[in-house]
Scaffold this motif. Structure first.
Motif, PDB file in Angstrom:
ATOM      1  N   UNK A 108      -3.774  10.184  16.449  1.00 56.68           N
ATOM      2  CA  UNK A 108      -4.656   9.144  16.774  1.00 56.68           C
ATOM      3  C   UNK A 108      -4.794   8.038  15.267  1.00 56.68           C
ATOM      4  N   UNK A 109      -4.031   9.175  14.371  1.00 56.58           N
ATOM      5  CA  UNK A 109      -3.871   7.787  13.202  1.00 56.58           C
ATOM      6  C   UNK A 109      -2.597   6.468  13.953  1.00 56.58           C
ATOM      7  N   UNK A 110      -2.145   7.038  14.349  1.00 59.46           N
ATOM      8  CA  UNK A 110      -0.612   6.019  14.726  1.00 59.46           C
ATOM      9  C   UNK A 110      -1.419   5.315  15.630  1.00 59.46           C
ATOM     10  N   UNK A 111      -2.047   5.395  16.513  1.00 50.46           N
ATOM     11  CA  UNK A 111      -2.639   5.054  17.518  1.00 50.46           C
ATOM     12  C   UNK A 111      -3.419   3.875  17.129  1.00 50.46           C
ATOM     13  N   UNK A 112      -4.540   3.958  16.030  1.00 48.42           N
ATOM     14  CA  UNK A 112      -4.924   2.822  15.889  1.00 48.42           C
ATOM     15  C   UNK A 112      -4.506   2.067  15.079  1.00 48.42           C
ATOM     16  N   UNK A 113      -3.563   2.696  13.920  1.00 48.50           N
ATOM     17  CA  UNK A 113      -3.201   2.178  13.417  1.00 48.50           C
ATOM     18  C   UNK A 113      -1.981   0.554  13.743  1.00 48.50           C
ATOM     19  N   UNK A 114      -1.797   1.079  14.860  1.00 45.72           N
ATOM     20  CA  UNK A 114      -0.626   0.030  15.754  1.00 45.72           C
ATOM     21  C   UNK A 114      -1.617  -0.982  16.236  1.00 45.72           C
TER      22      UNK A 114
ATOM     23  N   UNK B  39      -3.346  -2.380  13.916  1.00 47.49           N
ATOM     24  CA  UNK B  39      -3.590  -3.072  13.065  1.00 47.49           C
ATOM     25  C   UNK B  39      -2.319  -3.459  12.675  1.00 47.49           C
ATOM     26  N   UNK B  40      -1.709  -2.529  12.049  1.00 50.88           N
ATOM     27  CA  UNK B  40       0.137  -3.657  11.787  1.00 50.88           C
ATOM     28  C   UNK B  40       0.730  -2.445  11.329  1.00 50.88           C
ATOM     29  N   UNK B  41       2.002  -3.214  11.009  1.00 51.66           N
ATOM     30  CA  UNK B  41       3.063  -1.662  11.445  1.00 51.66           C
ATOM     31  C   UNK B  41       3.360  -1.025   9.628  1.00 51.66           C
ATOM     32  N   UNK B  42       2.313  -2.191   8.806  1.00 50.80           N
ATOM     33  CA  UNK B  42       2.265  -1.675   7.121  1.00 50.80           C
ATOM     34  C   UNK B  42       1.419   0.093   7.200  1.00 50.80           C
ATOM     35  N   UNK B  43       0.229  -0.738   8.399  1.00 48.92           N
ATOM     36  CA  UNK B  43      -0.447   0.280   8.057  1.00 48.92           C
ATOM     37  C   UNK B  43      -0.335   1.960   9.222  1.00 48.92           C
TER      38      UNK B  43
ATOM     39  N   UNK C 270       0.525   5.370   7.397  1.00 41.59           N
ATOM     40  CA  UNK C 270      -0.776   6.184   8.345  1.00 41.59           C
ATOM     41  C   UNK C 270       0.948   7.649   8.374  1.00 41.59           C
ATOM     42  N   UNK C 271       1.914   7.463   8.301  1.00 39.56           N
ATOM     43  CA  UNK C 271       3.212   7.773   8.456  1.00 39.56           C
ATOM     44  C   UNK C 271       3.458   8.622   6.966  1.00 39.56           C
ATOM     45  N   UNK C 272       3.304   7.239   5.985  1.00 40.30           N
ATOM     46  CA  UNK C 272       3.216   8.305   4.490  1.00 40.30           C
ATOM     47  C   UNK C 272       2.432   9.757   4.618  1.00 40.30           C
ATOM     48  N   UNK C 273       1.166   9.118   4.746  1.00 41.37           N
ATOM     49  CA  UNK C 273       0.502  10.185   4.438  1.00 41.37           C
ATOM     50  C   UNK C 273       0.476  11.835   4.995  1.00 41.37           C
TER      51      UNK C 273
ATOM     52  N   UNK D 111       6.915  11.126   2.227  1.00 43.10           N
ATOM     53  CA  UNK D 111       5.351  10.195   2.402  1.00 43.10           C
ATOM     54  C   UNK D 111       4.792   9.678   1.378  1.00 43.10           C
ATOM     55  N   UNK D 112       5.405  10.000  -0.002  1.00 43.59           N
ATOM     56  CA  UNK D 112       4.566   9.058  -1.273  1.00 43.59           C
ATOM     57  C   UNK D 112       5.172   7.668  -0.868  1.00 43.59           C
ATOM     58  N   UNK D 113       6.974   7.709  -0.581  1.00 44.69           N
ATOM     59  CA  UNK D 113       8.193   6.382  -0.746  1.00 44.69           C
ATOM     60  C   UNK D 113       7.293   6.264   0.404  1.00 44.69           C
ATOM     61  N   UNK D 114       6.610   6.182   1.442  1.00 44.43           N
ATOM     62  CA  UNK D 114       6.323   5.274   2.877  1.00 44.43           C
ATOM     63  C   UNK D 114       4.831   4.851   2.162  1.00 44.43           C
ATOM     64  N   UNK D 115       4.045   5.566   2.051  1.00 49.97           N
ATOM     65  CA  UNK D 115       2.441   5.353   1.573  1.00 49.97           C
ATOM     66  C   UNK D 115       2.893   3.933   0.372  1.00 49.97           C
TER      67      UNK D 115
END
Length: 194
Positions: A90-96, A98-102, A106-109, A146-150
């Motif tokens: 769901x968070x990825x759907x919302x982030x899409x 907004x931006x790929x950074x977002x 989400x993927x990082x977390x 995850x830490x790296x992605x974030x």
């Protein structure tokens, strides 16, 4: 714990399921990575769908695995992983929107949380099935990824699906190693009995 001290009664059905599960997870991840590097990279809409599918698939896979191994109550780490991956979808759907950074944030977390839960599942399963070192290592590496992605999510450059695909490729590798390791361990055990 050596493989010979594992409860022999649980091995035939349990290991058969686990091997099949690990091989399936590896295959799906390989297909996802191939799609990400081809159509996902060149077609943003397909890339977005793939980014949604990955955590959704993880949620479904954890749910089925937990149900095959006594249900969600007996497998709390997988129950939590199912919920975390569902929320991540769901968070990825919302982030899409907004931006790929977002999306990368989400993927990082998600990678960090699901990695911790996978690590805990691997430790718990070691007592019953053995040969879980690759899953434990995979969980730990997922936390680091995850830490790296974030951290990368805050970079000025916009990431793409190809920045996430190597994470999925490592997941495929670890699932494949786990499936092969269980297969070899079972063969050795059968040979030792005969």
């Amino acid at each position: 714990m050596s493989d010979m001290t594992i409860n022999q009664a649980t091995l035939p059905a349990g290991n058969k399921w686990l091997k099949s599960y690990y091989f399936t997870r590896a295959a799906v991840s390989v297909v996802w990575v191939a799609a990400a590097f081809t159509v996902g990279k060149s077609m943003p809409v397909v890339g977005g769908v793939l980014l949604l599918v990955y955590p959704a698939w993880d949620a479904a896979a954890n749910l089925v695995d937990a149900q095959r191994n006594g249900g969600l109550k007996r497998n709390p780490t997988q129950a939590l992983n199912t919920a975390v991956s569902g929320i991540a979808t769901v968070a990825v759907a919302i982030a899409l929107g907004m931006s790929m950074n977002a999306v990368l944030g989400v993927f990082g977390l998600w990678a960090a949380l699901s990695g911790l839960l996978q690590l805990a599942t691997g430790i718990r399963r070691w007592k019953s099935y053995g040969a879980q070192w690759a899953m434990i290592l995979s969980g730990a590496q997922s936390v680091l990824a995850g830490v790296f992605f974030f951290k990368q999510a805050n970079a000025p450059e916009a990431p793409s699906i190809t920045d996430i695909a190597p994470y999925a490729a490592f997941g495929a590798f670890y699932f494949l190693v786990s499936a092969i390791w269980l297969t070899v361990s079972d063969a050795r055990r059968r040979k030792a009995v005969h």
